[in-house]
Design a protein around this motif. Sequence first.
Motif, PDB file in Angstrom:
ATOM      1  N   MET A  18     -10.009   7.500  -8.031  1.00 30.90           N
ATOM      2  CA  MET A  18     -10.572   6.321  -7.377  1.00 30.90           C
ATOM      3  C   MET A  18      -9.522   5.213  -7.369  1.00 30.90           C
ATOM      4  SD  MET A  18     -14.142   4.333  -8.299  1.00 30.90           S
ATOM      5  CE  MET A  18     -15.076   5.820  -7.948  1.00 30.90           C
ATOM      6  N   PRO A  19      -9.039   4.779  -6.188  1.00 28.42           N
ATOM      7  CA  PRO A  19      -8.046   3.701  -6.148  1.00 28.42           C
ATOM      8  C   PRO A  19      -8.673   2.350  -6.472  1.00 28.42           C
ATOM      9  CG  PRO A  19      -8.604   4.409  -3.917  1.00 28.42           C
ATOM     10  CD  PRO A  19      -9.341   5.310  -4.850  1.00 28.42           C
ATOM     11  N   LYS A  20      -7.994   1.587  -7.321  1.00 26.90           N
ATOM     12  CA  LYS A  20      -8.471   0.265  -7.726  1.00 26.90           C
ATOM     13  C   LYS A  20      -7.330  -0.747  -7.594  1.00 26.90           C
ATOM     14  CE  LYS A  20     -12.728   1.133  -9.246  1.00 26.90           C
ATOM     15  NZ  LYS A  20     -13.929   0.467  -8.721  1.00 26.90           N
ATOM     16  N   VAL A  21      -7.678  -1.938  -7.120  1.00 29.47           N
ATOM     17  CA  VAL A  21      -6.701  -3.018  -6.998  1.00 29.47           C
ATOM     18  C   VAL A  21      -6.657  -3.778  -8.314  1.00 29.47           C
ATOM     19  CG1 VAL A  21      -6.022  -5.072  -5.696  1.00 29.47           C
ATOM     20  CG2 VAL A  21      -7.233  -3.211  -4.546  1.00 29.47           C
ATOM     21  N   SER A  22      -5.444  -4.074  -8.798  1.00 26.65           N
ATOM     22  CA  SER A  22      -5.312  -4.834 -10.039  1.00 26.65           C
ATOM     23  C   SER A  22      -5.824  -6.255  -9.848  1.00 26.65           C
ATOM     24  CB  SER A  22      -3.847  -4.868 -10.492  1.00 26.65           C
ATOM     25  OG  SER A  22      -3.065  -5.578  -9.552  1.00 26.65           O
ATOM     26  N   ALA A  23      -6.122  -6.919 -10.958  1.00 20.07           N
ATOM     27  CA  ALA A  23      -6.704  -8.261 -10.903  1.00 20.07           C
ATOM     28  C   ALA A  23      -5.814  -9.251 -10.160  1.00 20.07           C
ATOM     29  CB  ALA A  23      -6.983  -8.757 -12.322  1.00 20.07           C
TER      30      ALA A  23
ATOM     31  N   GLY B  85      -3.749  -8.422  -7.781  1.00 22.69           N
ATOM     32  CA  GLY B  85      -3.507  -7.937  -6.425  1.00 22.69           C
ATOM     33  C   GLY B  85      -2.131  -7.346  -6.204  1.00 22.69           C
ATOM     34  N   GLU B  86      -1.345  -7.192  -7.264  1.00 19.59           N
ATOM     35  CA  GLU B  86       0.033  -6.739  -7.094  1.00 19.59           C
ATOM     36  C   GLU B  86       0.163  -5.223  -7.020  1.00 19.59           C
ATOM     37  OE1 GLU B  86       2.425  -8.519 -10.099  1.00 19.59           O
ATOM     38  OE2 GLU B  86       2.319 -10.524  -9.222  1.00 19.59           O
ATOM     39  N   THR B  87      -0.794  -4.505  -7.595  1.00 24.83           N
ATOM     40  CA  THR B  87      -0.676  -3.053  -7.610  1.00 24.83           C
ATOM     41  C   THR B  87      -2.021  -2.387  -7.302  1.00 24.83           C
ATOM     42  OG1 THR B  87      -1.116  -2.973  -9.990  1.00 24.83           O
ATOM     43  CG2 THR B  87       1.197  -3.068  -9.310  1.00 24.83           C
ATOM     44  N   VAL B  88      -1.925  -1.159  -6.816  1.00 24.51           N
ATOM     45  CA  VAL B  88      -3.093  -0.299  -6.661  1.00 24.51           C
ATOM     46  C   VAL B  88      -2.895   0.882  -7.605  1.00 24.51           C
ATOM     47  CG1 VAL B  88      -4.378   1.220  -5.108  1.00 24.51           C
ATOM     48  CG2 VAL B  88      -3.498  -0.957  -4.259  1.00 24.51           C
ATOM     49  N   SER B  89      -3.843   1.089  -8.490  1.00 23.50           N
ATOM     50  CA  SER B  89      -3.740   2.205  -9.433  1.00 23.50           C
ATOM     51  C   SER B  89      -4.841   3.215  -9.150  1.00 23.50           C
ATOM     52  CB  SER B  89      -3.844   1.696 -10.873  1.00 23.50           C
ATOM     53  OG  SER B  89      -5.096   1.057 -11.080  1.00 23.50           O
ATOM     54  N   LEU B  90      -4.657   4.434  -9.635  1.00 23.19           N
ATOM     55  CA  LEU B  90      -5.658   5.480  -9.489  1.00 23.19           C
ATOM     56  C   LEU B  90      -6.385   5.663 -10.818  1.00 23.19           C
ATOM     57  CD1 LEU B  90      -3.851   8.205  -7.342  1.00 23.19           C
ATOM     58  CD2 LEU B  90      -5.161   6.223  -6.599  1.00 23.19           C
TER      59      LEU B  90
ATOM     60  N   ILE C 268       2.061   4.077  -1.805  1.00 24.44           N
ATOM     61  CA  ILE C 268       1.676   4.104  -0.393  1.00 24.44           C
ATOM     62  C   ILE C 268       0.436   3.229  -0.157  1.00 24.44           C
ATOM     63  CG2 ILE C 268       0.737   5.579   1.448  1.00 24.44           C
ATOM     64  CD1 ILE C 268       2.569   7.808   0.384  1.00 24.44           C
ATOM     65  N   LEU C 269      -0.574   3.357  -1.022  1.00 24.04           N
ATOM     66  CA  LEU C 269      -1.803   2.582  -0.862  1.00 24.04           C
ATOM     67  C   LEU C 269      -1.576   1.100  -1.125  1.00 24.04           C
ATOM     68  CD1 LEU C 269      -4.469   4.912  -2.530  1.00 24.04           C
ATOM     69  CD2 LEU C 269      -3.732   4.822  -0.150  1.00 24.04           C
ATOM     70  N   ASN C 270      -0.518   0.777  -1.873  1.00 25.06           N
ATOM     71  CA  ASN C 270      -0.211  -0.612  -2.196  1.00 25.06           C
ATOM     72  C   ASN C 270       0.455  -1.343  -1.039  1.00 25.06           C
ATOM     73  OD1 ASN C 270      -0.127  -2.825  -4.009  1.00 25.06           O
ATOM     74  ND2 ASN C 270       2.021  -2.424  -4.405  1.00 25.06           N
ATOM     75  N   LEU C 271       0.761  -0.644   0.048  1.00 31.99           N
ATOM     76  CA  LEU C 271       1.396  -1.207   1.247  1.00 31.99           C
ATOM     77  C   LEU C 271       2.823  -1.680   0.998  1.00 31.99           C
ATOM     78  CD1 LEU C 271      -1.522  -3.352   2.777  1.00 31.99           C
ATOM     79  CD2 LEU C 271      -0.827  -1.052   3.429  1.00 31.99           C
ATOM     80  N   SER C 272       3.400  -1.345  -0.160  1.00 31.34           N
ATOM     81  CA  SER C 272       4.755  -1.834  -0.455  1.00 31.34           C
ATOM     82  C   SER C 272       5.785  -1.277   0.521  1.00 31.34           C
ATOM     83  CB  SER C 272       5.156  -1.483  -1.894  1.00 31.34           C
ATOM     84  OG  SER C 272       5.082  -0.081  -2.096  1.00 31.34           O
ATOM     85  N   ASN C 273       5.490  -0.127   1.116  1.00 27.08           N
ATOM     86  CA  ASN C 273       6.411   0.459   2.096  1.00 27.08           C
ATOM     87  C   ASN C 273       6.190  -0.082   3.504  1.00 27.08           C
ATOM     88  OD1 ASN C 273       7.763   2.238   0.304  1.00 27.08           O
ATOM     89  ND2 ASN C 273       6.052   3.656   0.397  1.00 27.08           N
ATOM     90  N   PHE C 274       5.134  -0.878   3.688  1.00 29.53           N
ATOM     91  CA  PHE C 274       4.759  -1.311   5.027  1.00 29.53           C
ATOM     92  C   PHE C 274       5.174  -2.750   5.327  1.00 29.53           C
ATOM     93  CE2 PHE C 274       2.082   2.290   4.192  1.00 29.53           C
ATOM     94  CZ  PHE C 274       1.888   2.891   5.414  1.00 29.53           C
ATOM     95  N   ASP C 275       5.936  -3.362   4.443  1.00 32.13           N
ATOM     96  CA  ASP C 275       6.355  -4.748   4.673  1.00 32.13           C
ATOM     97  C   ASP C 275       7.300  -4.843   5.869  1.00 32.13           C
ATOM     98  OD1 ASP C 275       4.900  -5.564   2.503  1.00 32.13           O
ATOM     99  OD2 ASP C 275       6.605  -5.691   1.136  1.00 32.13           O
ATOM    100  N   LEU C 276       7.057  -5.817   6.724  1.00 30.09           N
ATOM    101  CA  LEU C 276       7.975  -6.136   7.811  1.00 30.09           C
ATOM    102  C   LEU C 276       8.972  -7.173   7.314  1.00 30.09           C
ATOM    103  CD1 LEU C 276       5.329  -6.456  10.658  1.00 30.09           C
ATOM    104  CD2 LEU C 276       7.062  -4.672  10.499  1.00 30.09           C
ATOM    105  N   GLU C 277      10.099  -7.284   8.005  1.00 32.88           N
ATOM    106  CA  GLU C 277      11.106  -8.263   7.594  1.00 32.88           C
ATOM    107  C   GLU C 277      10.522  -9.667   7.657  1.00 32.88           C
ATOM    108  OE1 GLU C 277      15.589  -9.766   8.844  1.00 32.88           O
ATOM    109  OE2 GLU C 277      14.815  -7.860   9.619  1.00 32.88           O
TER     110      GLU C 277
END
Length: 246
Positions: A169-174, A176-181, A207-216
Motif C-alpha cells: 500500500m503506497p503511503k505519502v510521508s507526513a 510530502g517528500e517521499t512515498v513509501s510502500l 516512480i510513485l514519488n514523481l521524482s523522475n517526472f520533474d520538468l526543468e
Amino acid sequence: MSESPGIGEQALNKAAEIGLSSQLDEVENLDVNIKTDPLKIVQGQVDAVEISGEGLVMQKDLRMEELEMQMGNVAINPLSIAFGKIELTKPTKASARVVLTENDINRAFNSEYVRSQLQSQKVHVNGQSRSIEPQYVEFQLLDNQKIWLNATIQLKETRETQKVAFSAMPKVSANGETVSLENVEYGEGEEISPELTKALIEQTSEILNLSNFDLEGMSLRVKQLEVEPGKLTLQAEAYVEQILSA
C-alpha cells in the motif's frame, strides 16, 4: 478582464507551450493559459497560470496520462515579455494533479532509465553478492488502494533467474517528500532475497514519488495519492522557479 485572452496573453501562452514541449519526447496535448491584463503585465504581475496536458512523455521514457497545474499571483520580469518569454522574478508555488495509468507505470519500470538504475545495484542472494538485470516487470493497480508487482530478475554472474512478487500500500510521508510502500505481502509467502525485494520497493517508491517526472525549473512533491484499478491519481505541490518558453 475579458474571458478571451488578449494578443499578449496568446503570445505568452504559445511561447510557454513551445518551451515546455521542448522538454518532452511526446505530447498528445498541451495548453498553457495565462490570465492577466496589459496593465498588470507592465507591472510584472500575472493573475494566474494554468497548464494542462495529456500524454506527456518525459525524456526518460516516463509518461503522464494527465497533468493539471495552477499557480496564482506570479511575479514576472516585464522586460522579458518583449522577447516573448516568461521570466519569473521569484519562485512560486502551484497545485498539481497528475494521473498515471497502469500502462504508464509499467512503461517506466521497463524503460532503459529504470532498468539501468536497477542494474547499478548489488544485492545479496543466498549470501552471495550479485548484480541484477530485470527481465520483466509487471505492475498492477488494485481496487483496495494497493499495488501489485511481479518481477523476473536475472542474476548476471550465474544467469539464474529469480521471481519476486509482492503487494503493498503506497503511503505519502507526513512532509510530502517521499512515498513509501507499507503492508508488504509476498506472493510466494516468503522473501527469496530481502535486498532484491528492497531494491524493487525503492524503485517503485521513486516512480510513485514523481521524482523522475520533474520538468526543468519545476519540482513536484506528492501530497496525496489515490489508487484505483488501472489508474493512480496524485495531488501534488509544485515549486516553480521558471517556466521555460520559446
